[in-house]
Design a protein around this motif. Sequence first.
Motif, short mmCIF file in Angstrom:
data_model
loop_
_atom_site.label_atom_id
_atom_site.label_comp_id
_atom_site.label_asym_id
_atom_site.label_seq_id
_atom_site.Cartn_x
_atom_site.Cartn_y
_atom_site.Cartn_z
N TYR A 8 -6.99 1.71 -2.41
CA TYR A 8 -8.05 2.13 -1.49
C TYR A 8 -7.80 3.55 -1.03
O TYR A 8 -8.70 4.39 -0.98
CB TYR A 8 -8.11 1.19 -0.30
CG TYR A 8 -9.26 1.47 0.64
CD1 TYR A 8 -9.10 2.32 1.72
CD2 TYR A 8 -10.52 0.89 0.42
CE1 TYR A 8 -10.16 2.59 2.57
CE2 TYR A 8 -11.57 1.16 1.26
CZ TYR A 8 -11.40 2.01 2.34
OH TYR A 8 -12.46 2.28 3.18
N ASN A 31 -9.81 7.23 -1.94
CA ASN A 31 -10.42 7.99 -0.85
C ASN A 31 -9.58 9.19 -0.44
O ASN A 31 -9.64 9.64 0.70
CB ASN A 31 -10.65 7.07 0.36
CG ASN A 31 -11.74 6.07 0.08
OD1 ASN A 31 -12.92 6.40 0.09
ND2 ASN A 31 -11.35 4.84 -0.23
N GLY A 58 -10.86 15.09 -2.08
CA GLY A 58 -11.25 15.80 -3.29
C GLY A 58 -11.22 14.92 -4.53
O GLY A 58 -10.39 14.02 -4.66
N LEU A 59 -12.10 15.23 -5.44
CA LEU A 59 -12.26 14.40 -6.64
C LEU A 59 -11.02 14.45 -7.52
O LEU A 59 -10.58 13.42 -8.04
CB LEU A 59 -13.47 14.91 -7.44
CG LEU A 59 -14.81 14.74 -6.74
CD1 LEU A 59 -15.91 15.50 -7.46
CD2 LEU A 59 -15.17 13.27 -6.64
N ARG A 119 -8.30 12.25 -6.28
CA ARG A 119 -8.62 10.83 -6.46
C ARG A 119 -8.30 10.41 -7.88
O ARG A 119 -7.70 9.36 -8.11
CB ARG A 119 -10.09 10.58 -6.16
CG ARG A 119 -10.38 10.66 -4.69
CD ARG A 119 -11.84 10.63 -4.35
NE ARG A 119 -12.01 11.11 -2.98
CZ ARG A 119 -13.16 11.39 -2.42
NH1 ARG A 119 -14.28 11.26 -3.10
NH2 ARG A 119 -13.23 11.82 -1.19
N SER A 126 -2.02 13.36 3.71
CA SER A 126 -1.69 13.64 5.12
C SER A 126 -1.54 12.34 5.91
O SER A 126 -2.20 11.34 5.62
CB SER A 126 -2.77 14.52 5.75
OG SER A 126 -3.93 13.77 6.01
N GLU A 127 -0.70 12.41 6.90
CA GLU A 127 -0.49 11.28 7.80
C GLU A 127 -1.80 10.91 8.50
O GLU A 127 -2.11 9.74 8.71
CB GLU A 127 0.57 11.66 8.85
CG GLU A 127 1.07 10.49 9.66
CD GLU A 127 2.23 10.86 10.56
OE1 GLU A 127 2.70 12.03 10.51
OE2 GLU A 127 2.67 10.00 11.33
N ASP A 128 -2.58 11.94 8.83
CA ASP A 128 -3.87 11.70 9.48
C ASP A 128 -4.79 10.88 8.57
O ASP A 128 -5.45 9.94 9.00
CB ASP A 128 -4.56 13.02 9.83
CG ASP A 128 -3.80 13.81 10.86
OD1 ASP A 128 -3.72 15.05 10.72
OD2 ASP A 128 -3.28 13.19 11.82
N ARG A 129 -4.85 11.26 7.30
CA ARG A 129 -5.75 10.56 6.38
C ARG A 129 -5.26 9.13 6.14
O ARG A 129 -6.06 8.20 6.11
CB ARG A 129 -5.85 11.32 5.05
CG ARG A 129 -6.82 10.68 4.05
CD ARG A 129 -7.07 11.57 2.86
NE ARG A 129 -7.90 12.70 3.24
CZ ARG A 129 -9.22 12.76 3.06
NH1 ARG A 129 -9.86 11.75 2.49
NH2 ARG A 129 -9.91 13.82 3.43
N ALA A 142 -3.58 7.27 8.19
CA ALA A 142 -3.88 6.49 9.39
C ALA A 142 -5.35 6.08 9.41
O ALA A 142 -5.70 4.94 9.71
CB ALA A 142 -3.53 7.29 10.64
N GLU A 143 -6.22 7.02 9.10
CA GLU A 143 -7.66 6.75 9.15
C GLU A 143 -8.06 5.76 8.06
O GLU A 143 -8.82 4.81 8.31
CB GLU A 143 -8.43 8.07 8.98
CG GLU A 143 -9.94 7.96 9.13
CD GLU A 143 -10.40 7.67 10.55
OE1 GLU A 143 -9.57 7.70 11.49
OE2 GLU A 143 -11.60 7.38 10.72
N LEU A 144 -7.54 5.96 6.85
CA LEU A 144 -7.90 5.06 5.76
C LEU A 144 -7.30 3.67 5.97
O LEU A 144 -7.91 2.67 5.59
CB LEU A 144 -7.43 5.64 4.42
CG LEU A 144 -8.16 6.90 3.96
CD1 LEU A 144 -7.56 7.43 2.65
CD2 LEU A 144 -9.65 6.64 3.77
N GLU A 153 -6.91 2.25 8.83
CA GLU A 153 -7.81 1.57 9.78
C GLU A 153 -9.07 1.07 9.08
O GLU A 153 -9.53 -0.04 9.31
CB GLU A 153 -8.19 2.56 10.88
CG GLU A 153 -8.62 1.89 12.16
CD GLU A 153 -8.96 2.91 13.24
OE1 GLU A 153 -8.09 3.74 13.58
OE2 GLU A 153 -10.10 2.86 13.72
N GLU A 154 -9.61 1.91 8.21
CA GLU A 154 -10.78 1.51 7.43
C GLU A 154 -10.45 0.31 6.57
O GLU A 154 -11.24 -0.63 6.46
CB GLU A 154 -11.20 2.65 6.50
CG GLU A 154 -12.18 3.62 7.07
CD GLU A 154 -12.56 4.65 6.02
OE1 GLU A 154 -12.77 5.81 6.42
OE2 GLU A 154 -12.65 4.29 4.83
#
Lengths: 582, 225
Positions: B27, B31, B34-35, B38, B75-78, B80-82, B84-85
């Motif tokens: 997952y 996500n 950038g393509l 991915r 990134s740690e931010d991404r 964390a966000e993913l 959660e998603e």
Amino acid sequence: MSNAQPLSVRTALAGRHIFLTGGSGFVGKVWLSMALTHLPEIGKIYVFLRPKASVPARQRFEKMLNTSPVFRPLHQRYGRDLGAFLAERVELIEGEVTAPDLGLAPAVARRLRRDIDVFIHCAGLVDFNPDIRKSLSANVDATMRVADFVESCDHASLLHVSTCYVAGKRYGEIAERIEPNYAPHAEEFCPRTELAEAHARIESIVRSFSTEDVTQRLREEVLAELHAQGRHEPSAHLLDTLTRKRQREELKNALETEGTERAVRLGWHNTYTYSKSLAESLLLQRGSRLRYAVVRPSIVESAVEFPEPGWNESFNCTAPLAYVMGSWVRMIPARPDAPFDVIPVDLVCRSLTSVSAALATGRHAQVYHVGTSDRHRCSVGRAAELIVLSHRRYLREARHSRSERVLKSRWDAILVEPDTVLGVKTSRAIVRGYDEMLDLMPRKLQKKLGKLTKRVRDMDEDFAQVEKLVELFMPFMYESFYVFKSTAADQHPVVEPEFDWGPALFDWRKYFLEIEMPGLRRWAFPLIEGKRPERYRAEHTIRLRDGARDSDSDAHDELRRPKHDEASAHETMLFSPSNDQR
Amino acid sequence: MSEAKPAVFVRVEGVLTGRGACGAAAYMAANAAGLRERVFRLGHLALATPLYEVLGQSDRVLANRLTYLALRNMSEDRIAELAEEYWQNVLSHQLLQSGVELLKRAQRDKQRIVLLSDGIEEITKPLLEKLPPVAALLCNRLEYRNGLATGKLREPVIGGHDGGQFLAQYALEHGIDLAASTAYGAHGPDVLLMTAVGRPCAVNPDFTLRRAARDAGWPVMDFNV
């Protein structure tokens, strides 16, 4: 610094009189509301406003109080009693900051000279590349008038709000001080000479646009355009009007260009930072005659907490870039490792309060950087990532269309080198190529492809705007690498946590995802889209009345004069609660 | 001297959720920013997944290390966000209520609950809100440097035969009576975990564990809700 003596802001400012210019601006409004909410100890706040066109200062201020969400905390706390509260704490002073003695009536000026403890000069023109006349007037001349006035006061100090970016194109660590005769790229520089030369050049440009030759040329151009529109016999009045309009536009463009070119030649990025730096240099030349401190905020953005999380009125900073990053434009030229120095507006206002306290007690430093690049750094790369993630979060909400939820939410903007193959320039060139191809097609086919043609032209316009935006922000997103040292405030750590403005008070992820971006969507993006943000109307409308202070007979006499008397145009006004109910 | 108490040890993947580490990593890879990213990350996982199936039967440590390598430089931010998603959109719908009931039973019996997971902390922690209070969650943790995942997992890496070692140490520290304790395992590497307790139970077991359970006479539970 463990040896530094703590500073109690409440004690330092108890009973003090603060004079504020720029109280109608983004930072000034928040400071005013914050001071009234959190500092009941302050003796008095004088809010300086000038009338605008046909709108008197009083009306401007009333509207601001009753319709700006910044004052919601005050309305919520005091309700109907807000007027009475303001009558005790605030006095509205009408004047003109570029005039001698700030355009104040003599009696008013005398009283203020006696009473003011700290003069916070927050007013200025923040446009990056305006007409140089306006920039010099608002940012240099006005500051000098303010400094003259403060010098003439009995015991006032000046807090001048500048910007970190007076550093110009000199990168790396920037110290908290004003360098004498500073110009980033000029070896020998004198601010007075520069100012005089700038004014002389302005006069020369203005004169050049008033010549017969230029007027005739413009007239001919206007006539040719009217003919092209099928208007072969325009009236003399129309021709004159359009010619004068064209003259003003071209003069404005010439003066904007002059400002930008002067700034860039001397090593600043734009007219704004050039003019702010000039003002600082001229303040420095006053030596010990003037007691002052300069606060240099970095990029001022959404409030963490006050007046509410996300409050933002500045849409010429991060907002346009953040908006573009949520569009179909993917490639943003930027340098990922450079510091992205943004500071929430309420922390800036806390710094103004703390520095005012330091000034009032004689413990101030010369310059304070109010930013995050030194002690709580967020890189451009990280900020961009968080902005993109915020767009993703937002677009995945159920209310959006399927293409937005599935496609656009995953269409992440990425940071690239400026000359990247599929960057904005190339993308625009491709779109223009399509547009030209469509123009070459037979008319019948063009008609059939009407929707596609419109779509292509809209895309070209979008790309053109993005290109302009990228050009404007390239110095800050790609070319520069600043670390604005922020240690001056260590000399006097504040006792009260509510006035602490240390940037480590907030978490970047939470700030961008839950505060800054939702704030921009609420307050700034609607403006970018040509819509109006949500409106606020206070439940109890505050109206000002012509008031008088019993202890000040001179001011009282001033106010007794008829309203239309020019000499009484600069009045002081007090507040009364309105009988209006909404 | 206080009496040693029993505890319940639960392998998250298989007992509480239907998805393993690969799902979350896939997952996140799908996500990435950038393509191009991915494609590369998904390509990595496409190569790692068969290995995971093979290695996962015997030792998942290497399998987990390979899988999370796909998140290198994210990134740690991404993450964390993913995470959660992923929890909201995928994992929360994969929660096995029957497994949750096992924990509720343990709670009623006043037993200490300890969870073990191959998943990373960002994915596994939200699970705790849906469960009765647990005493400990042992899961994998990504290593970050300057806000970016290095692709490595911090020690100890969960997924291998560490279950038994961990149990012994945990029991010593917290006064646990292993003979009276229960372990719910789902994968081959859980054999050691289960042999350390007096009441092992295979839940939705893979081929290796099912055979081991059959041979050892352990109870087997199969549920998919």
